[in-house]
Design a protein around this motif. Structure first.
Motif, PDB file in Angstrom:
ATOM      1  N   ARG A   1       2.521   1.840  -3.391  1.00 11.95           N
ATOM      2  CA  ARG A   1       1.581   2.396  -4.384  1.00 11.95           C
ATOM      3  C   ARG A   1       1.408   3.902  -4.182  1.00 11.95           C
ATOM      4  O   ARG A   1       1.382   4.664  -5.157  1.00 11.95           O
ATOM      5  CB  ARG A   1       0.240   1.683  -4.261  1.00 11.95           C
ATOM      6  CG  ARG A   1      -0.783   2.137  -5.297  1.00 11.95           C
ATOM      7  CD  ARG A   1      -2.018   1.292  -5.242  1.00 11.95           C
ATOM      8  NE  ARG A   1      -2.988   1.723  -6.242  1.00 11.95           N
ATOM      9  CZ  ARG A   1      -4.160   1.134  -6.438  1.00 11.95           C
ATOM     10  NH1 ARG A   1      -4.508   0.083  -5.712  1.00 11.95           N
ATOM     11  NH2 ARG A   1      -4.989   1.589  -7.380  1.00 11.95           N
TER      12      ARG A   1
ATOM     13  N   TRP B   1       4.506   5.622  -5.426  1.00 12.77           N
ATOM     14  CA  TRP B   1       4.559   5.662  -6.890  1.00 12.77           C
ATOM     15  C   TRP B   1       3.625   6.728  -7.442  1.00 12.77           C
ATOM     16  O   TRP B   1       3.992   7.492  -8.345  1.00 12.77           O
ATOM     17  CB  TRP B   1       4.191   4.288  -7.438  1.00 12.77           C
ATOM     18  CG  TRP B   1       4.359   4.186  -8.937  1.00 12.77           C
ATOM     19  CD1 TRP B   1       3.415   4.414  -9.901  1.00 12.77           C
ATOM     20  CD2 TRP B   1       5.566   3.874  -9.621  1.00 12.77           C
ATOM     21  NE1 TRP B   1       3.941   4.231 -11.138  1.00 12.77           N
ATOM     22  CE2 TRP B   1       5.279   3.909 -11.011  1.00 12.77           C
ATOM     23  CE3 TRP B   1       6.861   3.550  -9.209  1.00 12.77           C
ATOM     24  CZ2 TRP B   1       6.240   3.642 -11.979  1.00 12.77           C
ATOM     25  CZ3 TRP B   1       7.810   3.280 -10.184  1.00 12.77           C
ATOM     26  CH2 TRP B   1       7.498   3.327 -11.548  1.00 12.77           C
ATOM     27  N   ASP B   2       2.424   6.799  -6.903  1.00 15.63           N
ATOM     28  CA  ASP B   2       1.445   7.811  -7.352  1.00 15.63           C
ATOM     29  C   ASP B   2       1.935   9.211  -7.062  1.00 15.63           C
ATOM     30  O   ASP B   2       1.583  10.168  -7.779  1.00 15.63           O
ATOM     31  CB  ASP B   2       0.094   7.577  -6.678  1.00 15.63           C
ATOM     32  CG  ASP B   2      -0.589   6.306  -7.173  1.00 15.63           C
ATOM     33  OD1 ASP B   2      -0.185   5.787  -8.242  1.00 15.63           O
ATOM     34  OD2 ASP B   2      -1.507   5.806  -6.477  1.00 15.63           O
TER      35      ASP B   2
ATOM     36  N   HIS C   1       0.835  -1.217   0.000  1.00 13.87           N
ATOM     37  CA  HIS C   1       0.000   0.000   0.000  1.00 13.87           C
ATOM     38  C   HIS C   1       0.861   1.256   0.000  1.00 13.87           C
ATOM     39  O   HIS C   1       0.580   2.228  -0.711  1.00 13.87           O
ATOM     40  CB  HIS C   1      -0.929  -0.010   1.222  1.00 13.87           C
ATOM     41  CG  HIS C   1      -2.112  -0.905   1.057  1.00 13.87           C
ATOM     42  ND1 HIS C   1      -3.247  -0.541   0.360  1.00 13.87           N
ATOM     43  CD2 HIS C   1      -2.346  -2.163   1.496  1.00 13.87           C
ATOM     44  CE1 HIS C   1      -4.133  -1.527   0.368  1.00 13.87           C
ATOM     45  NE2 HIS C   1      -3.600  -2.536   1.065  1.00 13.87           N
TER      46      HIS C   1
END
Length: 246
Positions: free
Chosen positions: A85, A88-89, A82
């Motif tokens: 992610r 990365w975003d 989580h």
């Protein structure tokens, strides 16, 4: 489930469990049975069995620790995925890569560890009776012990003089050419063999053959008939705690 039809005075036996069911009487839709079982096996009617006795079997502490470690590792992986992610975003790929590496490390920690290789054990068996010599070598070999053999003390001393040093020498007392006490005396007099463990396997008493006590004597004395387990335990102790050379 086993389904059988039995008449009064017939039996159903479970030989491997030591349990026998006797059909005593059949009346209408009910049957009266008697059950023979070993004293350590409880025999109760289903309606009075305590709930604790029909619950799942108790788990061992090792099993509980394994489950706890698995839950922790999976929790780390979930959090890491989580977080990676989100990173990365947010345009932080390097941080996301480091976070995923942490997740992989947590998963790798769950891999079962390879067992440690067994400690090699080597014995020299000195026995003039060929059958007894080979039987003992075969038995120890099945336990993972590498065995060399000698027919008497002269053969044993030649083997040791060639630079072969076992973990333990297992020696009979009454042998031709060079008997047990003389072989032991020459082993203890050789500084190259200092600290070598020497066990006696004999039907005689150490007092009868004038074997000294202490460092000049045997490290252990095993009477015949031999107790193989006791000998094997002593060999393993000798490997785990090698003697210190004087």
């Amino acid at each position: 489930m086993l389904v059988v039809t039995r008449r009064p005075n017939e039996k159903i036996a479970f030989p491997s469990l030591g349990i026998t069911v006797h059909v005593l009487r059949v009346t209408g839709a009910s049957a009266k049975v008697g059950i023979e079982a070993p004293p350590e096996i409880k025999v109760l009617r289903d309606e009075i069995v305590p709930a604790a006795e029909v619950a799942a079997p108790a788990r061992s502490p090792q099993s509980k620790r394994a489950d706890h470690a698995l839950a922790n590792a999976l929790s780390k992986v979930t959090l890491a995925v989580h977080l990676a992610r989100k990173q990365w975003d947010a345009g932080r790929p390097a941080e996301a890569d480091d976070t995923l590496k942490m997740a992989l490390q947590a998963l790798e920690a769950l891999e079962p560890k390879a067992p440690a290789p067994p400690v090699p054990r080597r014995a020299l068996i000195v026995e003039d009776d060929a059958n007894e010599r080979e039987l003992l070598a075969g038995l120890l070999g099945f336990n993972g012990c590498e065995c060399a053999t000698a027919a008497d003390g002269e053969d044993a001393l030649a083997y040791l003089a060639a630079g072969n040093r076992p973990d333990v020498v297992i020696m009979d007392m009454a042998m031709p050419r060079c008997d047990g006490p003389e072989t032991l005396r020459r082993i203890r007099a050789d500084q190259r063999l200092a600290g070598l463990r020497v066990f006696s396997v004999s039907s005689t008493n150490p007092r009868e053959v004038n074997v000294p006590d202490g460092p000049a004597g045997f490290d252990a004395w095993f009477p015949k008939p031999l107790n193989p387990k006791r000998l094997w335990d002593a060999i393993q102790d000798a490997v785990r705690s090698p003697a210190t050379a004087n």
